[in-house]
Scaffold this active site. Structure first.
Site, short mmCIF file in Angstrom:
data_model
loop_
_atom_site.label_atom_id
_atom_site.label_comp_id
_atom_site.label_asym_id
_atom_site.label_seq_id
_atom_site.Cartn_x
_atom_site.Cartn_y
_atom_site.Cartn_z
N GLY A 129 0.83 -1.20 0.00
CA GLY A 129 0.00 0.00 0.00
C GLY A 129 0.86 1.24 0.00
O GLY A 129 2.03 1.23 0.37
N VAL A 152 3.73 1.15 2.67
CA VAL A 152 3.56 0.08 3.64
C VAL A 152 4.00 -1.24 3.01
O VAL A 152 3.62 -1.56 1.87
CB VAL A 152 2.09 -0.01 4.12
CG1 VAL A 152 1.95 -1.10 5.17
CG2 VAL A 152 1.64 1.32 4.69
N ASP A 212 -8.52 11.52 10.39
CA ASP A 212 -8.53 10.97 9.03
C ASP A 212 -9.24 9.62 9.00
O ASP A 212 -8.72 8.65 8.45
CB ASP A 212 -7.12 10.86 8.49
CG ASP A 212 -7.09 10.66 6.96
OD1 ASP A 212 -8.10 10.99 6.30
OD2 ASP A 212 -6.07 10.18 6.44
#
Length: 1007
Positions: free
Chosen positions: A719, A726, A844
């Site tokens: 990701g 990641v 977020d």
């Protein structure tokens, strides 16, 4: 030779003669059987092949298919009189399971093949294309898969073709256009893609075309205007875009049109009512159509069904319904028929008096403004459903409403009606659902409310009603839900109300001024699920009779003046999920059974006078699941409570024995202990060093991370975000557990601050529903550049975003899983906002930041890169910094407002709606002012089922269960809408969200 003569002759003949004639008779019989098959031996063998493929025949319809019967006499078979060939094979609704063999294509005299409503599987054999004489092919309501065979074009005489409600995929083959005699094509309920092909317009004989529920995509081809004989056109829920071609409105023979649940735009031609005079059914709900609703619809005098709800129609509603004498259902809710308070804004109501067959009138959520005219009472006495809720109707409710004696559902909630509730409403003795909530009704609840003996649900909450709760309500013997919250009611709770054994769903009386004690008759509500008596003036002790309400999942008695102890009888409430008895004058110790309730998800004992030790097991093991604030005599419990330690008490005998031990034995023990200490000191120090090292976070170097990720290879990346990449790897070769390594892009502006924010957040928090951090790395790489990374526990099941939107996941989240995930996220936010020593704002929240582990899909909120610790000087985001993600961040962030916990609640509301509908806040359908919040809001309350993600809904075995599921869906969407309103003060509090989601979860788990 005649039979009698033959027998007479045989009786006088020799044995050899008898044998000869016997053989002759056998041969003659054999020849007869052969003749019976003769040239149609092919049909006979084809039918036997058909039978051989049947695996289940519950009604034994094929038992006659054997050699004992002539095959033309078999069940479901008809043969022609001349050639004795099979012309009809009809075995519909017989529960047959199996497949269709290719040998059926050998029945070349077949004119009708009807196998609908069975369980045939596998593919439709292309050999059916040999059946050139076939007129009708009915294979609907089976389990056929694969594609539509191109060879069907060989059935040149085919008139009716029904393949509906199977599992067919692929696109409609171009060869279909060769079926020049086709009049009826039914393909709805499959998985066909590739759009509605324009070449279908070449079949000019078409009269009926239904394709509902296929994910076609694309536009409606203009060539369909060639179907001059078309009478039925159903293409609802086909993912269609664009405008409706004008050529469709030129099909003057059209009787029924349904294009519901698509993404159609544009406006309807003003002359539609002149062009389609024969219309009987017009259904265009859940699209994006704009403009005015054409007044010319009045000319469709045969119209019986009109559904235009949930579009963007605007302007005054000017249809003259007096010409639509056959109309029986009108659905116009969810549009914007904005008025300006003019005297004739609701004049269309007057024109409805001639619609004597009208059964349903739904105009909820239409932004209608004005006074409801007295003529509302002139509507049909057949009217069963009247929904005018969520508008801006004001003034008094006309007493003429009592003339609508056929009503079973009356929804006038969320308006601005004032003054008394007219007593005439109590004449509506067929009412089952009455909603007048969120108005400004004042005065008393009519005593005659007890006349509504068939009432199931009654919503009078959020008004200004005064006086007592009428005891006559005890006559409503079918009432299962009553909400009188947020009024000005006084007096005691009537015993007659509590003796309604039908009350099974909810009894909500909070935020009134009720007094007295809880009557012991409460014990009769043995099936009640939710009881909320909070914020009244109720006094006395909590009656032990509550222990007999064994079905309770929510009990809220907070904000009253109850005294005494918690009755031990409450221990029988084993299914209780939420118990709130805060803000009373209760005392005594915390009863032991409270820590043993397995179902209890939230317990609030705050602001009472409890004393003694707080347990640390059961619900008390999770600091976010209970509250004991404001009880100054409590001690012990979890460390995070910061309560004083409990003092140990000893008897005089124990103190005396202790004294003797100290005086007599202590010297000897001291010598022994000194020796042991000297011998073991080195070993113990070594063990302590190892122990303390294991408790600290594991240390990891840049080199270790570099090797684990093969030099931060793109191939190992799982990701990437704005501030980080990641990687999924195994750090230690001795440990096969995977971790997620988040490497910060320090060259990106804000990444350094993101790293600091996330570290600060993890330093302050630990919770089951928050992503577990393993360690961090703040170092330099081999070129001397700063390097920062975070290492987390790897979540095997990925993110909620993956489950909702990734094609890689063949399985989807079911309804229970979705509600569980939402509850977990709400619990995490409640912990961050209300249970931490310092309030933490996530900043977020979105599906990609909600990860699911491999242990029952428990949700973990992660990525605190934009988080903020309120009340500190840490991570003070500037007003010009990045705040959240587009679509999830609240509107005020875009105006420069600081991040707050209220902003997290807004983001949670959007996430909830996305999880339940499967639509992102940036979905292509959300255009022209339509937001995800508004999309969900417009569906409330009657069309929520239409916006829920199909994968989330599981059909229930009973109608009652299906109703419960729908009620849960409505309640869930209401939470999302309430959390995501633009006005922060109106948002639902996150602790209430937790309670509501748990209540919904409890209902679903019991279905």
């Amino acid at each position: 030779m005649k039979a009698p003569q033959a027998l007479s002759y045989l009786s006088s003949s020799s044995p050899i003669s008898i044998l000869f004639y016997g053989l002759a008779i056998i041969c003659l019989a054999s020849a007869t059987v052969s003749a019976s098959h003769g040239s149609n031996e092919t049909d006979y063998l084809a039918l036997l092949s058909f039978k051989s493929k049947i695996t289940q025949d519950p009604y034994k319809v094929l038992t006659s298919w054997n050699h004992s019967f002539y095959f033309c006499d078999w069940n479901g078979i008809s043969c022609g009189k001349r050639h004795k060939r099979v012309t009809v094979l009809q075995l519909d609704s017989q529960g047959l399971e199996g497949s269709l063999p290719p040998h059926v294509g050998n029945l070349n005299f077949l004119r009708k093949l009807a196998l609908w409503n069975n369980s045939f599987q596998e593919t439709i054999p292309h050999e059916l294309g040999r059946l050139s004489r076939l007129f009708r092919l009915y294979l609907h309501d089976n389990k056929f898969s694969g594609v539509i065979p191109t060879n069907l074009s060989g059935c040149s005489n085919l008139e009716d073709l029904s393949l509906a409600r199977n599992k067919l995929a692929g696109s409609i083959p171009k060869e279909m256009s060769l079926l020049s005699k086709l009049t009826s094509l039914l393909i709805d309920g499959n998985k066909l893609t590739g759009g509605i092909p324009p070449f279908l317009g070449n079949i000019t004989s078409m009269e009926v075309f239904t394709a509902r529920g296929n994910p076609f995509g694309g536009n409606i081809p203009d060539t369909l205007g060639h179907w001059k004989s078309l009478t039925v056109f159903y293409c609802g829920n086909c993912n269609l875009y664009g405008s409706i071609p004008h050529s469709i409105f030129n099909l003057s023979l059209l009787l029924n049109i349904s294009l519901a649940g698509n993404h159609l735009t544009g406006s309807l031609p003003l002359e539609i009512g002149v062009m389609l005079l024969n219309l009987e059914w017009l259904q265009l709900r859940n699209n994006k159509l704009t403009g005015v609703l054409p007044p010319s619809i009045s000319n469709c005098s045969k119209l019986g069904f009109l559904e235009m709800s949930y579009n963007n129609f605007s302007g005054k509603l000017t249809i003259d319904f007096s010409k639509l004498r056959d109309i029986n259902r009108i659905y116009l809710n969810g549009n914007n028929f904005h008025g300006r308070g003019e005297a004739d804004d609701l004049r269309f109501i007057d024109s409805l008096k001639n619609c004597t067959r009208l059964v349903t009138l739904q105009l909820a959520n239409c932004n209608l403004i004005g006074v409801l005219p007295i003529s509302i009472g002139n509507l049909s006495d057949q009217l069963s459903i009247l929904a005018l809720g969520n508008n801006r109707l004001f003034g008094s409710l006309p007493s003429s409403i009592g003339s609508l004696v056929g009503l079973t559902i009356l929804d006038l909630g969320l308006n601005r009606f004032k003054r008394d509730i007219p007593t005439t409403i109590c004449k509506l003795q067929k009412l089952r659902y009455l909603s007048l909530f969120s108005n400004q009704f004042s005065g008393p609840i009519p005593d005659a409310i007890g006349n509504l003996t068939l009432l199931n649900k009654l919503y009078l909450n959020s008004n200004k009603l005064e006086g007592h709760i009428p005891s006559s309500i005890g006559n409503c013997r079918e009432l299962n839900g009553l909400s009188l919250e947020e009024n000005r009611l006084t007096g005691e709770i009537p015993k007659q109300l509590l003796q309604l054994s039908s009350l099974t769903n909810f009894l909500l009386l909070s935020y009134n001024s009720l007094c007295g004690s809880i009557p012991s008759e409460i014990k009769d509500l043995k099936l009640l699920s939710e009881l909320d008596l909070s914020h009244n003036n109720l006094s006395g002790t909590i009656t032990s009779s509550l222990g007999e309400c064994i079905s309770l999942t929510l009990l809220n008695l907070s904000g009253n003046i109850f005294q005494g102890i918690i009755p031990s009888s409450l221990s029988s409430l084993g299914g209780l999920g939420v118990l709130d008895i805060s803000q009373n004058n209760l005392s005594g110790r915390i009863l032991q059974f409270l820590d043993k309730w397995k179902s209890l998800e939230y317990l609030n004992l705050s602001f009472n006078d409890f004393e003694g030790e707080v347990p640390v097991v059961g619900v008390f093991a999770n600091a976010s699941a209970f509250s004991v604030l404001g009880n100054n005599r409590l001690c012990g419990g979890l460390v995070t409570l910061e309560l004083p330690k409990c003092k140990e008490t000893r008897s005089k005998r124990k103190r005396f024995l202790f004294f003797i031990l100290v005086i007599v034995i202590a010297p000897t023990l001291l010598i022994v202990l000194c020796c042991v200490y000297l011998l073991c000191k080195k070993k113990r120090n070594s063990q302590q060093s190892q122990s303390s090292g294991s408790e600290r976070l594991m240390k990891v170097s840049y080199n270790q991370l570099l090797k684990a990720t093969d030099g931060f290879s793109v191939a190992k990346m799982i990701g990437e975000g704005g501030f980080s990449s990641v990687y999924k790897r195994i750090l230690d070769s001795d440990d096969d557990k995977c971790v997620a390594i988040k490497v910060l892009h320090l060259q990106t502006r804000g990444a350094q601050k993101s790293f600091i924010a996330e570290c600060e957040a993890w330093w302050n928090i630990r919770h089951r529903n928050l992503l577990k951090i393993i360690t961090s790395c703040s170092s330099v790489d081999f070129q001397g550049n700063d390097f920062k990374a975070l290492v987390y526990k790897f979540m095997l099941n990925g993110s909620v975003n993956d489950w909702l939107h990734s094609n890689a996941n063949t399985s989807k989240l079911n309804l229970l899983q979705r509600i569980n995930i939402l509850r977990d996220v709400a619990v995490a936010l409640d912990y961050l906002h209300n249970r931490c020593q310092t309030t933490i704002v996530h900043g977020d929240l979105k599906p990609s930041n909600i990860l699911l582990d491999d242990d029952d899909m428990v949700a973990h909120v992660g990525d605190f890169g934009l988080s903020r610790l309120l009340g500190t000087n840490l991570n003070q985001n500037s007003s010009t910094g990045v705040k959240g993600t587009i679509g999830y961040a609240p509107p005020e962030y875009g105006l420069g407002s600081e991040m707050t916990s209220i902003g997290d609640v807004y983001s949670f509301g959007i996430v909830l709606i996305e999880v339940m509908t499967g639509k992102r806040p940036t979905d292509d359908m959300l255009k022209e002012g339509l937001s995800l919040h508004k999309f969900a809001y417009m569906a409330l309350p009657d069309h929520v089922i239409d916006v829920i993600d199909d994968d989330a809904i599981v059909l229930q075995s009973t109608e009652a269960n299906a109703r419960k599921v729908e009620e849960c869906l409505v309640a869930t969407i209401k939470i999302g809408v309430s959390c995501s309103v633009d006005s922060p003060p109106q948002q639902m509090k996150i602790e209430i969200v937790v309670n509501e989601l748990q209540r919904i979860l409890n209902v679903l788990q019991n279905i």
